[in-house]
Design a protein around this motif. Structure first.
Motif, PDB file in Angstrom:
ATOM      1  N   HIS A  20       5.075   6.588  10.965  1.00 15.43           N
ATOM      2  CA  HIS A  20       6.305   5.823  11.196  1.00 15.43           C
ATOM      3  C   HIS A  20       6.009   4.365  11.521  1.00 15.43           C
ATOM      4  O   HIS A  20       6.870   3.500  11.352  1.00 15.43           O
ATOM      5  N   LYS A  21       4.818   4.087  12.034  1.00 22.03           N
ATOM      6  CA  LYS A  21       4.483   2.721  12.440  1.00 22.03           C
ATOM      7  C   LYS A  21       3.663   1.985  11.389  1.00 22.03           C
ATOM      8  O   LYS A  21       3.192   0.875  11.642  1.00 22.03           O
ATOM      9  N   THR A  22       3.468   2.587  10.228  1.00 21.15           N
ATOM     10  CA  THR A  22       2.669   1.951   9.176  1.00 21.15           C
ATOM     11  C   THR A  22       3.502   0.903   8.448  1.00 21.15           C
ATOM     12  O   THR A  22       4.677   1.124   8.147  1.00 21.15           O
ATOM     13  N   GLY A  23       2.883  -0.234   8.173  1.00 22.21           N
ATOM     14  CA  GLY A  23       3.562  -1.272   7.421  1.00 22.21           C
ATOM     15  C   GLY A  23       3.880  -0.827   6.001  1.00 22.21           C
ATOM     16  O   GLY A  23       3.226   0.070   5.446  1.00 22.21           O
ATOM     17  N   HIS A  24       4.893  -1.479   5.414  1.00 24.07           N
ATOM     18  CA  HIS A  24       5.360  -1.052   4.091  1.00 24.07           C
ATOM     19  C   HIS A  24       4.251  -1.167   3.046  1.00 24.07           C
ATOM     20  O   HIS A  24       4.043  -0.242   2.240  1.00 24.07           O
ATOM     21  N   GLN A  25       3.523  -2.267   3.017  1.00 19.85           N
ATOM     22  CA  GLN A  25       2.484  -2.459   2.011  1.00 19.85           C
ATOM     23  C   GLN A  25       1.351  -1.446   2.179  1.00 19.85           C
ATOM     24  O   GLN A  25       0.852  -0.882   1.202  1.00 19.85           O
ATOM     25  N   ALA A  26       0.938  -1.211   3.429  1.00 21.24           N
ATOM     26  CA  ALA A  26      -0.129  -0.237   3.667  1.00 21.24           C
ATOM     27  C   ALA A  26       0.316   1.158   3.247  1.00 21.24           C
ATOM     28  O   ALA A  26      -0.477   1.951   2.707  1.00 21.24           O
ATOM     29  N   ARG A  27       1.583   1.473   3.466  1.00 22.77           N
ATOM     30  CA  ARG A  27       2.105   2.777   3.069  1.00 22.77           C
ATOM     31  C   ARG A  27       2.042   2.946   1.543  1.00 22.77           C
ATOM     32  O   ARG A  27       1.655   3.998   1.024  1.00 22.77           O
ATOM     33  N   GLN A  28       2.436   1.903   0.806  1.00 21.27           N
ATOM     34  CA  GLN A  28       2.401   1.966  -0.649  1.00 21.27           C
ATOM     35  C   GLN A  28       0.976   2.163  -1.178  1.00 21.27           C
ATOM     36  O   GLN A  28       0.733   2.992  -2.061  1.00 21.27           O
ATOM     37  N   ARG A  29       0.031   1.416  -0.611  1.00 17.59           N
ATOM     38  CA  ARG A  29      -1.340   1.498  -1.093  1.00 17.59           C
ATOM     39  C   ARG A  29      -1.947   2.863  -0.813  1.00 17.59           C
ATOM     40  O   ARG A  29      -2.660   3.434  -1.665  1.00 17.59           O
ATOM     41  N   ALA A  30      -1.684   3.408   0.368  1.00 17.91           N
ATOM     42  CA  ALA A  30      -2.196   4.734   0.686  1.00 17.91           C
ATOM     43  C   ALA A  30      -1.578   5.787  -0.224  1.00 17.91           C
ATOM     44  O   ALA A  30      -2.259   6.742  -0.658  1.00 17.91           O
ATOM     45  N   THR A  31      -0.295   5.639  -0.549  1.00 17.51           N
ATOM     46  CA  THR A  31       0.377   6.605  -1.434  1.00 17.51           C
ATOM     47  C   THR A  31      -0.243   6.570  -2.832  1.00 17.51           C
ATOM     48  O   THR A  31      -0.452   7.620  -3.471  1.00 17.51           O
ATOM     49  N   VAL A  32      -0.552   5.372  -3.307  1.00 21.05           N
ATOM     50  CA  VAL A  32      -1.188   5.235  -4.626  1.00 21.05           C
ATOM     51  C   VAL A  32      -2.517   5.975  -4.652  1.00 21.05           C
ATOM     52  O   VAL A  32      -2.826   6.726  -5.598  1.00 21.05           O
TER      53      VAL A  32
END
Length: 383
Positions: A20-32
């Motif tokens: 929940h505290k992860t930044g939007h960009q970091a979340r996208q990169r981890a999902t990729v």
């Protein structure tokens, strides 16, 4: 190319992707990276994440080459600095000067005033107040704030303060106090006004604070005199039209004519240096009226040593503010009622300032005084 994740990388990537505290960009990169580890192609990942296929390819390749650290942003050169370190230093130096010393008709600097002054002096062409604020924040500079202070001018400061602190610790002149010896802290709270509001005060409600009308009619003022037994946590108070020797002696009479103080061996009255009880005349006056009473003065400008001030601060918060009384009788009734309420449940104040703390305080003040004198001498020599 299917990515292979280690046992340590997978949970960290999941935490990045779903935390929940992860930044939007970091979340996208981890999902990729997680989707790539499941064997999905770049086009499909782009469709699922709504990213451009080139973006997917970029983060997939970066992870393959550098692992988790490669998902962070790379250092960027950024925009060239607009201001030089010298300009920043001059701005901070200006903030550390009193405006009057620079000829500015101001009492304190604010960030907009500093920005304007830097431009007037030609230190910068133009600069915003937010930039100045950012510079000052680096060194925790806040020239718009100030604190008042005062020199100790009582030559017997330590001896007087130690006497009071020893009494709080139930000691006097090196000897412990007996069970029939008491310590009272006393003072006056002047000019408690009766302010009758022009419109009734509204009680608080849901999502609404109590509302007090700003306009009021003056209904006079009273002085509240009180004595506080520091070890029994009991308050004795009275309201008078004004302060002075007669009202103070009336308070003493009120307390000293009742038990256990009337038959006590000694009763110490701690007071400040107000005109109602100042000097040796006050000491002799009290001793002549009540031989078992001893007046003890706090040092000059050291009312903070007197515990009654703590009680008066409680009265100010809980009884007086916000000031809304129809007349002086209501003020007197409120104060008497609060005394009874307070005495029913009060506990002695947890006084923690000891003679050791006093010595530390005086040592710090001595160091500051010596430093100030040294600075003054340096300035005089330079002139």
């Amino acid at each position: 190319m299917c990515l292979t994740l280690t046992a340590a990388e997978r949970p960290r990537l999941k935490k990045m992707a779903y935390g929940h505290k992860t930044g939007h960009q970091a979340r996208q990169r981890a999902t990729v990276v997680l989707l790539a580890a499941r064997g999905r192609g770049n086009a499909r990942i782009a469709a699922e994440t709504r990213l451009h296929v080139d973006t997917v390819r970029t983060w997939r390749n970066r992870f393959a080459q550098g692992g988790l650290p490669a998902l962070a942003d790379r250092k960027r050169s950024g925009r060239p600095a607009r201001f030089t370190p010298v300009q920043v230093a001059e701005a901070k130096a200006l903030a550390c000067q009193l405006p009057a010393e620079t000829g500015a008709p101001l009492s304190r600097w604010s960030c907009p005033e500093l920005a304007a002054e830097l431009t007037v002096r030609g230190i910068t062409d133009s600069i915003s107040a937010s930039t100045v604020r950012r510079w000052l924040r680096e060194d925790a500079l806040k020239p718009w704030q100030y604190r008042s202070w005062i020199f100790i001018r009582d030559l017997d400061f330590r001896a007087k303060a130690q006497r009071v602190l020893d009494l709080y610790a139930r000691t006097y002149e090196g000897e412990p106090l007996g069970p029939d010896e008491y310590v009272l802290s006393s003072d006056e709270k002047t000019s408690i006004q009766a302010r009758c509001r022009c419109h009734p005060t509204l009680a608080p409600g849901q999502a609404r604070a109590m509302r007090v009308n700003h306009e009021y009619g003056r209904g006079g003022a009273v002085a509240y005199l009180a004595a506080y037994d520091v070890h029994q946590a009991k308050v004795f108070g009275r309201c008078e039209a004004t302060t002075g020797i007669v009202p103070f002696m009336a308070l003493v009479e009120q307390v000293m004519t009742q038990e256990p103080y009337a038959s006590a061996k000694r009763v110490f009255w701690i007071v400040d240096n107000g005109s109602s009880h100042r000097g040796k005349k006050a000491i002799d006056r009290l001793a002549a009226r009540f031989p078992n009473a001893t007046l003890v003065h706090t040092p000059v400008h050291a009312s903070w040593v007197n515990q009654i001030e703590i009680f008066f601060s409680i009265v100010q918060r809980k009884v007086v503010s916000p000031n809304d009384f129809t007349d002086l009788d209501q003020v007197r009734d409120r104060l008497r009622g609060f005394e009874d309420r307070y005495n029913a449940t009060a506990q002695p104040f947890q006084w923690k300032f000891t003679t050791s703390d006093l010595d530390d305080l005086l040592a710090r003040l001595d160091r500051h005084t010596l430093a100030d004198r040294h600075q003054e001498s340096s300035v005089a020599l330079a002139a």
